[in-house]
Design a protein around this motif. Sequence first.
Motif, PDB file in Angstrom:
ATOM      1  N   SER A  49       0.833  -1.209   0.000  1.00 42.98           N
ATOM      2  CA  SER A  49       0.000   0.000   0.000  1.00 42.98           C
ATOM      3  C   SER A  49       0.867   1.260   0.000  1.00 42.98           C
ATOM      4  O   SER A  49       0.519   2.263  -0.620  1.00 42.98           O
ATOM      5  CB  SER A  49      -0.976  -0.005   1.180  1.00 42.98           C
ATOM      6  N   SER A  92      -2.117   7.000   5.609  1.00 41.75           N
ATOM      7  CA  SER A  92      -3.278   7.063   4.724  1.00 41.75           C
ATOM      8  C   SER A  92      -3.977   8.414   4.826  1.00 41.75           C
ATOM      9  O   SER A  92      -4.247   9.072   3.823  1.00 41.75           O
ATOM     10  CB  SER A  92      -4.251   5.945   5.072  1.00 41.75           C
ATOM     11  N   GLY A 129      -3.729   2.589  -3.286  1.00 39.89           N
ATOM     12  CA  GLY A 129      -2.736   2.379  -2.232  1.00 39.89           C
ATOM     13  C   GLY A 129      -3.115   3.066  -0.930  1.00 39.89           C
ATOM     14  O   GLY A 129      -3.007   2.491   0.151  1.00 39.89           O
ATOM     15  N   ALA A 158      -5.929   1.206   0.607  1.00 40.10           N
ATOM     16  CA  ALA A 158      -5.443  -0.055   1.169  1.00 40.10           C
ATOM     17  C   ALA A 158      -4.763   0.184   2.515  1.00 40.10           C
ATOM     18  O   ALA A 158      -4.932  -0.597   3.461  1.00 40.10           O
ATOM     19  CB  ALA A 158      -4.479  -0.725   0.194  1.00 40.10           C
ATOM     20  N   ALA A 186      -8.680  -1.481  -3.413  1.00 43.52           N
ATOM     21  CA  ALA A 186      -7.918  -1.682  -2.176  1.00 43.52           C
ATOM     22  C   ALA A 186      -8.501  -2.861  -1.401  1.00 43.52           C
ATOM     23  O   ALA A 186      -7.767  -3.682  -0.842  1.00 43.52           O
ATOM     24  CB  ALA A 186      -7.964  -0.407  -1.333  1.00 43.52           C
TER      25      ALA A 186
END
Lengths: 203, 376
Positions: free
Chosen positions: A25, A88, A179, A182, B195
């Motif tokens: 990720s 993230s 990514g 994820a 994802a």
Amino acid sequence: MVESLLIGLSTSASCVAQCGNIILSIIMAEKKSVGQSYGLLSGFMLGRLLIYSGISAVISLIDSAATIPAGVTAVSLIAVSAIMLIYSIGKTKQLCLGHHFTRKIYSACHGRISLLAFAAGALSSLNICPPIISLIASSIGTKAVFANFAMFFIGTSVFFLPMPLIGAIKNTEAVTKTGRAAALIVSIIFLAKGIGILTSGQI
Amino acid sequence: MNRKSNYWGTGRIGKSILLFAPMMMLIMLMLLGSASGGDAATQIARLITIAFFGAMFFLIIYTGKTDKWRAVAFIVSALLFCIAFIHNLILERGSMTFSNAEELSCTIPFCHIVTTMMIIPAAVKQTILFPGSLVEGFASISAMFVIVLCFSIVLGRGFCSWGCFYGGWDDGTSRILRKPVIKKVNNSYKWFSFAMLIVMALWSAEAAEPTYCSWLCPFKAVTENERIVDTITLIKNIIFTLTFAVLVVVLPLLTKKRIQCATFCPMGALLSLFNKINIFEVKNDTSKCIGCGKCEKACPMLAIEKRCPTLTCSKCGKCVDACPTGAMRFHIKGTPIDKHTTIARTLFIFPAYTFLVTLCGGSVANGLALIINLFI
């Protein structure tokens, strides 16, 4: 030593499944070339290597299987979760709760993504997963604990090697957004795992 | 005369019947071919099902409105599938719930979504999660895998709007309100499903269980779920209910988008990749496009960007119906965009609709028979 290499190779699917989520990720979320992505992977691997060296040193010293208490595993999983969450959210423009806080931490790490990958690699290795248990069981009482861990590290690393090739995909926006998403999912999973271990006291 | 009314030109009804006849034969063959006997309700249900699917197909062809009539067949199929599925479970197992032991002994049914979690264990460990000794009356996993694979190669992500027996749920809820309450949904959220695909595939390999099915699937709330025996199973059931309520009911209702399918389903992400290799696509004829943005607004899958369908298009035809100039159209790759539009649409709809009837026809008839039995 050969046995450790084989353990690493045969159980690496499990390693890739668990830790691959993390580094994949990060690699996907960064708009880096294949070469730079290998740099990130190196940071991650270095983190793993450091922790494996530490574990092997502890085993050599006390020659016991009880090297990592469940609490340490739980805290390390939660720490990985926090890193992934910061990563993230910190990279996302629109966000909800904790936006400023996470952005600040992320900004503090800006330009040092390898450091982030290194920390993620180190913390994710502090985990009693099936491959590590197999390795510890086969290493106890032997004289070549360090070498065994080194061979195991090589064995488990093989399947990580193709991951940076994802940087060759042209639609970088899609890969980057996937990514980041994820990373968020991985963060939630690791947090749930960590809390689960903390509350039950069992791995 | 607008675009739709001269869709077939002169002799529209005749051409429509000509195209409808072979499909009607196929529908009858599928629903009557393997049927033997049954009570009055079952016979009546079969006839109604044949008439229903036949009528929807005829209307798709005759009116030129793809999504409008597809959606009716699709939503009805999803609702009746769940009724028939639950009834079958109660007949076979006595309950909608299953135990962990039953899951481990592989005596519970599965759906196509589990395919996404089979990939890595099958490739690396030569292990198939959910092997095939299943409750009688459900397809084997290998059969399911082959069906989904074949369909995906031929029609790409068309599966999500023409075959998936869950998709009708959020397709239905997304159509309840006339106007969306939440008017703008960022198209980037569609990447979340990719994802999900990556993480679920890896996590399943690590945990040696289909983690999406075990922990996250919204449709567990309307099919089957693990019996509540401890805190873990309680948490799982809360998650199933929450994901269903939020992703399948509330958000589609407020946004008029298929939020579960577009942003959460890992199977949808996997099927999107097949859009690259199949010959059918929805394409914008830029020479006719007036840039009104109605296609983007209408798309329930967040698939249209800058007035062009992207990788995640499920070929539902909603944008084609919404386009005021006919610029958005079904297209066969490699052919000129401004020619053979009707042929491309017909060539796509035939296999897609056949697949819908193949996968859901039996369940619709069974679900209908159960409802009829309540009244006679």
